[in-house]
Design a protein around this motif. Structure first.
Motif, PDB file in Angstrom:
ATOM      1  N   ARG B  85      53.097  27.956  46.466  1.00  0.00           N
ATOM      2  CA  ARG B  85      53.890  29.088  46.304  1.00  0.00           C
ATOM      3  C   ARG B  85      52.803  30.325  46.804  1.00  0.00           C
ATOM      4  N   ARG B  86      53.531  31.433  46.812  1.00  0.00           N
ATOM      5  CA  ARG B  86      52.650  32.572  47.159  1.00  0.00           C
ATOM      6  C   ARG B  86      51.672  32.999  45.969  1.00  0.00           C
ATOM      7  N   VAL B  87      50.319  33.266  46.285  1.00  0.00           N
ATOM      8  CA  VAL B  87      49.463  33.498  45.267  1.00  0.00           C
ATOM      9  C   VAL B  87      49.871  34.732  44.347  1.00  0.00           C
ATOM     10  N   VAL B  88      50.502  35.694  45.250  1.00  0.00           N
ATOM     11  CA  VAL B  88      50.834  37.046  44.655  1.00  0.00           C
ATOM     12  C   VAL B  88      51.951  36.620  43.298  1.00  0.00           C
ATOM     13  N   PHE B 261      45.045  26.661  23.691  1.00  0.00           N
ATOM     14  CA  PHE B 261      46.519  26.807  23.062  1.00  0.00           C
ATOM     15  C   PHE B 261      47.373  26.434  24.112  1.00  0.00           C
ATOM     16  N   VAL B 262      46.969  25.987  25.272  1.00  0.00           N
ATOM     17  CA  VAL B 262      47.884  25.910  26.410  1.00  0.00           C
ATOM     18  C   VAL B 262      48.589  26.960  26.704  1.00  0.00           C
ATOM     19  N   ILE B 263      48.309  28.036  26.990  1.00  0.00           N
ATOM     20  CA  ILE B 263      48.793  29.163  27.421  1.00  0.00           C
ATOM     21  C   ILE B 263      48.927  29.561  28.757  1.00  0.00           C
ATOM     22  N   PRO B 264      50.014  30.039  29.199  1.00  0.00           N
ATOM     23  CA  PRO B 264      49.987  29.938  30.916  1.00  0.00           C
ATOM     24  C   PRO B 264      49.449  31.503  31.479  1.00  0.00           C
ATOM     25  N   GLY B 265      48.216  31.652  31.340  1.00  0.00           N
ATOM     26  CA  GLY B 265      47.671  33.051  31.615  1.00  0.00           C
ATOM     27  C   GLY B 265      46.754  32.971  32.709  1.00  0.00           C
ATOM     28  N   MET B 266      46.237  33.935  33.253  1.00  0.00           N
ATOM     29  CA  MET B 266      45.216  34.202  34.266  1.00  0.00           C
ATOM     30  C   MET B 266      44.053  33.170  33.907  1.00  0.00           C
ATOM     31  N   GLY B 267      43.675  33.139  32.824  1.00  0.00           N
ATOM     32  CA  GLY B 267      42.506  32.212  32.418  1.00  0.00           C
ATOM     33  C   GLY B 267      42.426  30.841  32.830  1.00  0.00           C
ATOM     34  N   SER B 268      43.644  30.162  32.334  1.00  0.00           N
ATOM     35  CA  SER B 268      43.945  28.926  32.567  1.00  0.00           C
ATOM     36  C   SER B 268      44.352  28.831  34.309  1.00  0.00           C
ATOM     37  N   LEU B 269      44.927  29.709  34.718  1.00  0.00           N
ATOM     38  CA  LEU B 269      45.138  29.622  36.119  1.00  0.00           C
ATOM     39  C   LEU B 269      44.061  29.675  37.044  1.00  0.00           C
ATOM     40  N   LEU B 270      43.078  30.474  36.594  1.00  0.00           N
ATOM     41  CA  LEU B 270      41.649  30.359  37.396  1.00  0.00           C
ATOM     42  C   LEU B 270      40.888  28.819  37.304  1.00  0.00           C
ATOM     43  N   VAL B 271      41.039  28.410  36.001  1.00  0.00           N
ATOM     44  CA  VAL B 271      40.435  27.052  35.747  1.00  0.00           C
ATOM     45  C   VAL B 271      41.260  26.162  36.619  1.00  0.00           C
ATOM     46  N   ASN B 272      42.432  26.242  36.538  1.00  0.00           N
ATOM     47  CA  ASN B 272      43.388  25.380  37.519  1.00  0.00           C
ATOM     48  C   ASN B 272      42.858  25.347  38.884  1.00  0.00           C
ATOM     49  N   LEU B 281      44.018  30.706  45.880  1.00  0.00           N
ATOM     50  CA  LEU B 281      44.279  31.048  44.597  1.00  0.00           C
ATOM     51  C   LEU B 281      42.990  31.487  43.757  1.00  0.00           C
ATOM     52  N   ILE B 282      41.735  30.825  44.074  1.00  0.00           N
ATOM     53  CA  ILE B 282      40.365  31.137  43.586  1.00  0.00           C
ATOM     54  C   ILE B 282      40.058  32.666  44.231  1.00  0.00           C
ATOM     55  N   GLN B 283      40.344  32.988  45.308  1.00  0.00           N
ATOM     56  CA  GLN B 283      39.852  34.298  45.866  1.00  0.00           C
ATOM     57  C   GLN B 283      41.064  35.185  45.377  1.00  0.00           C
ATOM     58  N   GLY B 284      42.300  35.184  45.077  1.00  0.00           N
ATOM     59  CA  GLY B 284      43.166  36.016  44.534  1.00  0.00           C
ATOM     60  C   GLY B 284      42.896  36.344  42.974  1.00  0.00           C
ATOM     61  N   CYS B 285      42.739  35.398  42.351  1.00  0.00           N
ATOM     62  CA  CYS B 285      42.238  35.504  41.012  1.00  0.00           C
ATOM     63  C   CYS B 285      40.884  36.474  40.826  1.00  0.00           C
ATOM     64  N   VAL B 286      40.014  35.769  41.573  1.00  0.00           N
ATOM     65  CA  VAL B 286      38.529  36.581  41.332  1.00  0.00           C
ATOM     66  C   VAL B 286      38.649  38.206  41.849  1.00  0.00           C
ATOM     67  N   LEU B 287      39.613  38.294  42.916  1.00  0.00           N
ATOM     68  CA  LEU B 287      39.451  39.609  43.475  1.00  0.00           C
ATOM     69  C   LEU B 287      40.557  40.543  42.501  1.00  0.00           C
ATOM     70  N   LEU B 288      41.537  40.002  42.007  1.00  0.00           N
ATOM     71  CA  LEU B 288      42.319  40.782  40.822  1.00  0.00           C
ATOM     72  C   LEU B 288      41.542  41.159  39.705  1.00  0.00           C
ATOM     73  N   ILE B 289      40.869  40.019  39.210  1.00  0.00           N
ATOM     74  CA  ILE B 289      39.963  40.430  38.004  1.00  0.00           C
ATOM     75  C   ILE B 289      38.814  41.343  38.305  1.00  0.00           C
ATOM     76  N   ALA B 290      38.325  41.406  39.200  1.00  0.00           N
ATOM     77  CA  ALA B 290      37.276  42.399  39.835  1.00  0.00           C
ATOM     78  C   ALA B 290      37.717  43.796  39.963  1.00  0.00           C
ATOM     79  N   VAL B 291      39.030  43.829  40.789  1.00  0.00           N
ATOM     80  CA  VAL B 291      39.646  44.958  40.643  1.00  0.00           C
ATOM     81  C   VAL B 291      40.152  45.661  39.585  1.00  0.00           C
ATOM     82  N   PHE B 292      40.675  44.903  38.662  1.00  0.00           N
ATOM     83  CA  PHE B 292      41.103  45.298  37.274  1.00  0.00           C
ATOM     84  C   PHE B 292      39.829  45.924  36.706  1.00  0.00           C
ATOM     85  N   SER B 293      38.807  45.202  36.527  1.00  0.00           N
ATOM     86  CA  SER B 293      37.803  45.816  35.917  1.00  0.00           C
ATOM     87  C   SER B 293      37.069  46.814  36.546  1.00  0.00           C
TER      88      SER B 293
END
Lengths: 300, 314
Positions: B85-88, B261-272, B281-293
């Motif tokens: 699916r689309r990363v976004v 706790f098996v919660i479908p959030g960003m953290g578990s997404l990144l590990v997956n 997906l890795i690029q998208g997650c890291v980029l978004l987390i960095a932009v946010f911070s």
């Protein structure tokens, strides 16, 4: 001629005595607080356990015993056994090595890379400073856990790679600290004197600036080691760090998750070890910081 | 003031550019063949050639980076190879979950941390101070994942009070949602409370030592007023920095709790994404987390100037 030698010897002796006195003062200040003393003892104990792991542990930590799988605590297996029948206590004992080695190695790597880059940035300024500072800032905005996880994908697991990963994700602290340290030191008179004597930049940095920045470096290192061990445990817990069959406290906590009902100790005991080690290292680190800070020691 | 904000904005953009490049490079260093990872390896040489060219693998890194950046800026982070699916879209589903939990934890931990910090600073050396400081020092060092497992064992398995894992939104099933969020929230908040307590205590002690506090006391102001009005205002400044840091690290900070706790959030997404070597997906997650911070950092800095007028002068 001989008289000059004597005075030089005397001066050296005086300097030595002074250093010894300072060292004594440092340890006296460090251990004047009971909690620091207790922490130091516990850390010492854990180090001894790690060194003499093979002598202490009751069973082979990696040898499966099919008949003794998933046992609760008993007289033979004090903390029970895991899903392959391996003794949990033995695995915890051998796991102490991973935590300590990765913690120390990662902090040393972070210190060497970070201090070097920070020193270069502070000493030369200009473009080099801009480049190093901006890249450091870019690394710093990625939360440390995320950075370490992302680096895990590139480097993979294992003790050396883990140390490298955690070293890289910790180094920005040293860059910033060293940069500001060097910028204030390089304006001092003795650096100017050293320069006028014809010392090269490299010699100035290594022989004159670095020795004068030792105490903030030591403080930063002691403050970081606990967090680094925590990070290693976390990555191993997520299955990204130390891989099986090597026992690490993080993988043990994770491995025991499925057996919480039959043997909760399997998962909880290694976590207690992580917490204990990190708590003691942090309070030791705080002790070192207070002892090295002359303001709090009443020297200034 | 405007100049300062613009300057910080420029710096942030530069840092973001470097971050995005590092993110791109990082993934470029990944071992393995991305095309093989995407297709499973069972393709003909011709298809491989075609895909190779389609993914711009024949171009130099810098050009590939700019092409990727151009796509990323228009909101196209590519297709996830493991979710197909689309990363976004995937990130869009995951971010609200993490933000919900982390913001709740943040809202709980800030007032509690500040209150505990003030109590222990004002009564320095008392039993209350020792208890608070010791507890905070210990709580700072507890591994979050272990704490989660401990809670799970006590509250879900032994006492049976709470469900052991999962996540539903409050509007889907209110009672269940509350019951499910208690443990993750506790895990997330304990570390926050502890670190805010420590920071508040130390900066409060720092401020109380200063001259203007002595002046305030000696002119006969009530002790309470001195502490809560004069001292607290300045003592909270470093706490704001800490709060900014915690907010900025929020999206990636709940990795362990989400895992336990098996919660479908960003953290578990990144590990997956990492375990299945899903490059976009890795690029998208890291980029978004960095932009946010980065953005949170910028906002913290601007807020700081408004809160502390001394910065405006210098």
């Amino acid at each position: 001629m001989s008289q000059a030698n004597v005075t030089a010897d005397q001066a050296n002796a005086l300097i030595k005595a002074n250093k010894a006195k300072k060292r004594r003062q440092f340890f006296k200040a460090l251990f004047s607080r009971k909690i620091v003393l207790v922490s130091a003892c516990i850390v010492m104990l854990i180090i001894l356990v790690a060194v003499f792991a093979y002598q202490i542990m009751p069973f082979d930590p990696n040898k499966p015993a099919v008949r003794e799988r998933n046992q609760g605590p008993s007289a033979t297996h004090l903390l029970g056994t895991d899903e392959y029948g391996r003794d949990v206590l033995s695995r915890i004992i051998i796991g102490s090595r991973v935590s300590l080695i990765v913690g120390v190695l990662a902090v040393i790597i972070a210190c060497i890379i970070g201090t070097t880059l920070g020193m270069l940035a502070g000493f030369f300024g200009g473009f080099i400073d801009d480049l190093i500072s901006r890249v450091a800032e870019a690394i710093r905005v990625i939360p440390q856990v995320v950075l370490a996880i992302a680096l895990c994908a590139v480097f993979g697991g294992g003790i050396v790679n883990m140390s490298l990963i955690l070293g890289i994700s910790n180094m920005t602290v040293y860059i910033r600290m060293m940069r500001s340290q060097v910028m204030s030191i390089k304006e001092r008179d003795y650096i100017m004197a050293g320069r006028l004597q014809g010392n090269s930049n490299g010699r100035l940095m290594l022989r004159h600036i670095l020795p004068n920045s030792v105490s903030p470096i030591i403080v930063t290192m002691t403050q970081q080691i606990g967090g680094t061990i925590l990070a290693e445990a976390g990555l191993s817990f997520l299955g990204l760090g130390i891989s099986t069959p090597t026992a690490s406290w993080g993988t043990l906590v994770s491995g025991g998750r499925a057996y919480l009902l039959t043997n909760p100790v399997y998962s909880i005991a290694p976590g207690v070890c992580i917490a204990l080690l990190v708590i003691c290292l942090n309070s030791l680190g705080d002790g070192v910081r207070d002892a090295l800070d002359p303001r709090l020691r009443g020297e200034l | 003031m405007l100049r300062y904000i613009l300057q910080r904005l420029g710096q942030t953009l530069l840092v973001l550019l470097i971050v995005s490049f590092l993110t791109y490079l990082l993934v470029d260093f990944l071992p393995g063949d991305p095309i093989a990872a995407m297709t499973g390896g069972e393709i003909s040489g011709e298809t491989y050639e075609r895909l190779y060219r389609e993914m711009n693998m024949d171009k130099p890194v810098l050009i590939r980076y700019f092409l990727w950046l151009k796509d990323a800026l228009t909101g196209n982070l590519g297709m996830s190879q493991s979710y197909h699916r689309r990363v976004v879209d995937i990130i869009g589903e995951r971010v609200p979950v993490t933000l919900y939990l982390s913001l709740l934890a943040f809202v709980i931990s800030v007032p509690l941390g500040i209150i505990f910090g003030i109590i222990s600073a004002v009564r320095r050396g008392s039993a209350a101070d020792t208890a608070v400081t010791l507890t905070a020092n210990i709580c700072c060092c507890l591994p979050q994942f272990w704490l989660g497992i401990l809670f799970m064992y006590i509250f879900a398995m032994k006492l049976g009070w709470l469900p052991s894992s999962g996540f539903v939104w409050p509007h889907e099933d209110f009672v269940m949602s509350i019951r499910q969020t208690i443990m993750p929230l506790l895990c997330l908040a304990i570390g926050g409370i502890a670190s805010i307590t420590r920071q508040t205590r130390s900066s409060m002690l720092e401020v109380i030592r200063q001259d203007y506090i002595r002046t305030a006391r000696s002119k006969g102001l009530k002790s309470k007023k001195v502490i809560y009005v004069h001292a607290l205002k300045n003592a909270l400044l470093p706490v704001i920095t800490l709060m900014g840091l915690r907010l900025g690290g929020m999206i990636g900070g709940s990795v362990f709790v989400e895992n336990v706790f098996v919660i479908p959030g960003m953290g578990s997404l990144l590990v997956n994404a990492i375990t299945s070597v899903d490059i976009p997906l890795i690029q998208g997650c890291v980029l978004l987390i960095a932009v946010f911070s980065c953005v949170v950092n910028l906002i913290t800095d601007i807020v700081y100037v408004y809160v502390d007028p001394r910065i405006k002068v210098s």
